[in-house]
Design a protein around this motif. Structure first.
Motif, PDB file in Angstrom:
ATOM      1  N   ASN A  11       0.735  -0.922  -0.126  1.00  0.00           N
ATOM      2  CA  ASN A  11       0.004   0.079  -0.316  1.00  0.00           C
ATOM      3  C   ASN A  11       0.601   1.604  -0.235  1.00  0.00           C
ATOM      4  O   ASN A  11       2.353   1.052  -0.364  1.00  0.00           O
ATOM      5  N   SER A  12       0.456   1.869  -0.261  1.00  0.00           N
ATOM      6  CA  SER A  12       0.875   3.479  -0.066  1.00  0.00           C
ATOM      7  C   SER A  12       0.846   4.017   2.022  1.00  0.00           C
ATOM      8  O   SER A  12       0.394   4.237   2.365  1.00  0.00           O
ATOM      9  N   TRP A  13       2.347   4.795   1.907  1.00  0.00           N
ATOM     10  CA  TRP A  13       2.144   5.501   3.207  1.00  0.00           C
ATOM     11  C   TRP A  13       2.425   7.060   2.936  1.00  0.00           C
ATOM     12  O   TRP A  13       3.500   6.440   2.452  1.00  0.00           O
ATOM     13  N   ARG A  64      25.437   5.801  -3.801  1.00  0.00           N
ATOM     14  CA  ARG A  64      25.533   6.163  -4.423  1.00  0.00           C
ATOM     15  C   ARG A  64      24.699   7.503  -4.204  1.00  0.00           C
ATOM     16  O   ARG A  64      23.701   8.083  -4.752  1.00  0.00           O
ATOM     17  N   GLY A  65      25.070   9.262  -4.876  1.00  0.00           N
ATOM     18  CA  GLY A  65      24.506  10.381  -3.961  1.00  0.00           C
ATOM     19  C   GLY A  65      24.273  11.312  -5.402  1.00  0.00           C
ATOM     20  O   GLY A  65      24.667  11.061  -6.360  1.00  0.00           O
ATOM     21  N   LYS A  66      23.541  11.069  -5.003  1.00  0.00           N
ATOM     22  CA  LYS A  66      22.414  12.453  -5.997  1.00  0.00           C
ATOM     23  C   LYS A  66      21.754  13.185  -5.916  1.00  0.00           C
ATOM     24  O   LYS A  66      20.901  13.784  -5.144  1.00  0.00           O
ATOM     25  N   HIS A  67      21.859  15.047  -6.214  1.00  0.00           N
ATOM     26  CA  HIS A  67      21.887  16.412  -5.602  1.00  0.00           C
ATOM     27  C   HIS A  67      19.895  16.266  -6.148  1.00  0.00           C
ATOM     28  O   HIS A  67      19.924  15.779  -7.228  1.00  0.00           O
ATOM     29  N   TYR A  68      19.090  16.327  -4.776  1.00  0.00           N
ATOM     30  CA  TYR A  68      18.202  16.471  -4.992  1.00  0.00           C
ATOM     31  C   TYR A  68      17.796  17.723  -4.615  1.00  0.00           C
ATOM     32  O   TYR A  68      16.770  18.706  -5.356  1.00  0.00           O
ATOM     33  N   SER A  69      18.134  19.049  -3.974  1.00  0.00           N
ATOM     34  CA  SER A  69      17.849  19.635  -2.720  1.00  0.00           C
ATOM     35  C   SER A  69      19.061  20.299  -2.570  1.00  0.00           C
ATOM     36  O   SER A  69      19.752  20.655  -2.766  1.00  0.00           O
ATOM     37  N   ASP A  70      18.348  22.047  -1.820  1.00  0.00           N
ATOM     38  CA  ASP A  70      19.121  22.497  -1.012  1.00  0.00           C
ATOM     39  C   ASP A  70      19.597  22.253   0.186  1.00  0.00           C
ATOM     40  O   ASP A  70      20.705  22.391   0.956  1.00  0.00           O
ATOM     41  N   GLY A  71      18.862  20.633   0.461  1.00  0.00           N
ATOM     42  CA  GLY A  71      19.120  20.232   2.220  1.00  0.00           C
ATOM     43  C   GLY A  71      17.766  21.004   2.872  1.00  0.00           C
ATOM     44  O   GLY A  71      17.124  21.453   2.342  1.00  0.00           O
ATOM     45  N   TYR A  72      18.415  20.281   4.133  1.00  0.00           N
ATOM     46  CA  TYR A  72      16.786  21.447   5.264  1.00  0.00           C
ATOM     47  C   TYR A  72      17.590  21.251   6.303  1.00  0.00           C
ATOM     48  O   TYR A  72      19.315  21.106   6.634  1.00  0.00           O
ATOM     49  N   SER A  73      16.997  22.108   7.266  1.00  0.00           N
ATOM     50  CA  SER A  73      17.516  22.620   8.615  1.00  0.00           C
ATOM     51  C   SER A  73      16.699  22.637   9.485  1.00  0.00           C
ATOM     52  O   SER A  73      15.681  22.265   9.629  1.00  0.00           O
ATOM     53  N   GLN A  74      17.299  23.293  10.874  1.00  0.00           N
ATOM     54  CA  GLN A  74      16.854  23.447  12.111  1.00  0.00           C
ATOM     55  C   GLN A  74      15.099  24.331  11.633  1.00  0.00           C
ATOM     56  O   GLN A  74      15.415  25.498  10.782  1.00  0.00           O
ATOM     57  N   GLY A  75      14.163  23.455  12.139  1.00  0.00           N
ATOM     58  CA  GLY A  75      13.211  24.195  11.725  1.00  0.00           C
ATOM     59  C   GLY A  75      12.644  23.134  10.767  1.00  0.00           C
ATOM     60  O   GLY A  75      10.694  23.676  10.330  1.00  0.00           O
ATOM     61  N   ASP A  76      12.440  22.758   9.462  1.00  0.00           N
ATOM     62  CA  ASP A  76      12.505  22.439   8.819  1.00  0.00           C
ATOM     63  C   ASP A  76      11.262  20.756   9.110  1.00  0.00           C
ATOM     64  O   ASP A  76      11.516  20.238   9.727  1.00  0.00           O
ATOM     65  N   THR A  77      10.509  21.303   8.116  1.00  0.00           N
ATOM     66  CA  THR A  77       9.394  19.535   8.690  1.00  0.00           C
ATOM     67  C   THR A  77       9.220  18.888   7.051  1.00  0.00           C
ATOM     68  O   THR A  77       8.882  19.506   5.786  1.00  0.00           O
ATOM     69  N   LEU A  78       9.406  17.898   6.688  1.00  0.00           N
ATOM     70  CA  LEU A  78      10.162  17.191   6.179  1.00  0.00           C
ATOM     71  C   LEU A  78       9.134  15.320   5.781  1.00  0.00           C
ATOM     72  O   LEU A  78       8.668  14.846   6.938  1.00  0.00           O
ATOM     73  N   GLY A  79       8.216  15.236   4.188  1.00  0.00           N
ATOM     74  CA  GLY A  79       7.273  14.761   4.418  1.00  0.00           C
ATOM     75  C   GLY A  79       7.932  13.565   3.315  1.00  0.00           C
ATOM     76  O   GLY A  79       8.806  13.410   2.875  1.00  0.00           O
ATOM     77  N   PHE A  80       7.396  12.138   3.816  1.00  0.00           N
ATOM     78  CA  PHE A  80       8.470  10.865   2.949  1.00  0.00           C
ATOM     79  C   PHE A  80       6.908   9.948   2.991  1.00  0.00           C
ATOM     80  O   PHE A  80       6.159   9.138   3.623  1.00  0.00           O
ATOM     81  N   TYR A  81       6.875   9.372   1.070  1.00  0.00           N
ATOM     82  CA  TYR A  81       5.736   8.882   0.940  1.00  0.00           C
ATOM     83  C   TYR A  81       6.546   7.997   0.231  1.00  0.00           C
ATOM     84  O   TYR A  81       7.466   7.971   0.113  1.00  0.00           O
ATOM     85  N   ILE A  82       5.929   6.731   0.848  1.00  0.00           N
ATOM     86  CA  ILE A  82       6.506   5.291  -0.609  1.00  0.00           C
ATOM     87  C   ILE A  82       4.637   4.516  -0.785  1.00  0.00           C
ATOM     88  O   ILE A  82       3.906   4.532   0.101  1.00  0.00           O
ATOM     89  N   SER A  83       5.221   3.736  -2.288  1.00  0.00           N
ATOM     90  CA  SER A  83       3.976   3.066  -2.576  1.00  0.00           C
ATOM     91  C   SER A  83       4.399   1.771  -3.140  1.00  0.00           C
ATOM     92  O   SER A  83       5.058   2.032  -3.833  1.00  0.00           O
ATOM     93  N   LEU A  84       3.911   0.604  -2.300  1.00  0.00           N
ATOM     94  CA  LEU A  84       4.618  -0.498  -2.510  1.00  0.00           C
ATOM     95  C   LEU A  84       3.447  -1.327  -3.171  1.00  0.00           C
ATOM     96  O   LEU A  84       1.871  -1.279  -2.641  1.00  0.00           O
ATOM     97  N   PRO A  85       3.564  -1.839  -4.034  1.00  0.00           N
ATOM     98  CA  PRO A  85       2.249  -2.803  -4.714  1.00  0.00           C
ATOM     99  C   PRO A  85       2.134  -3.754  -3.580  1.00  0.00           C
ATOM    100  O   PRO A  85       2.655  -4.043  -3.178  1.00  0.00           O
ATOM    101  N   GLU A  86       0.273  -4.666  -4.121  1.00  0.00           N
ATOM    102  CA  GLU A  86       0.014  -5.483  -3.599  1.00  0.00           C
ATOM    103  C   GLU A  86       0.959  -6.699  -3.504  1.00  0.00           C
ATOM    104  O   GLU A  86       1.172  -6.703  -4.678  1.00  0.00           O
TER     105      GLU A  86
END
Length: 92
Positions: A11-13, A64-86
């Motif tokens: 499912n998705s989380w 292996r690293g890949k550039h994604y953003s400027d990073g995050y720091s104190q006070g930031d709220t991060l969201g993490f989503y994953i969708s897995l098959p049945e």
């Protein structure tokens, strides 16, 4: 490395983390890991984990690293989503 108390397998989380304290000379990696992920290495080190690093905003998988953003720091709220098959049961 810190792991959650419960795993997911289908499912998705989504989850969020708020960075409450991140001293200037420190860094974090936050993301998803499978149960076989190496606990003695940074998240994103092996094929069983994926991470987002606070410094430089780098994504990691299999070391292996890949550039994604400027990073995050104190006070930031991060969201993490994953969708897995049945999981399909084999026919008998």
């Amino acid at each position: 490395m810190v792991r959650a108390t419960h795993g997911v397998s289908r499912n998705s989380w989504y989850w969020e983390a708020t960075i409450e304290d991140l001293p200037p000379e420190s860094a974090t990696r936050i993301g998803w890991a499978q149960s076989l992920g190496n606990l003695q290495a940074p998240l994103g080190y092996d094929k069983f984990s994926y991470s987002w690093r606070s410094k430089k905003g780098t994504l990691f998988h299999q070391s292996r690293g890949k550039h994604y953003s400027d990073g995050y720091s104190q006070g930031d709220t991060l969201g993490f989503y994953i969708s897995l098959p049945e999981v399909c049961e084999p026919e008998k």
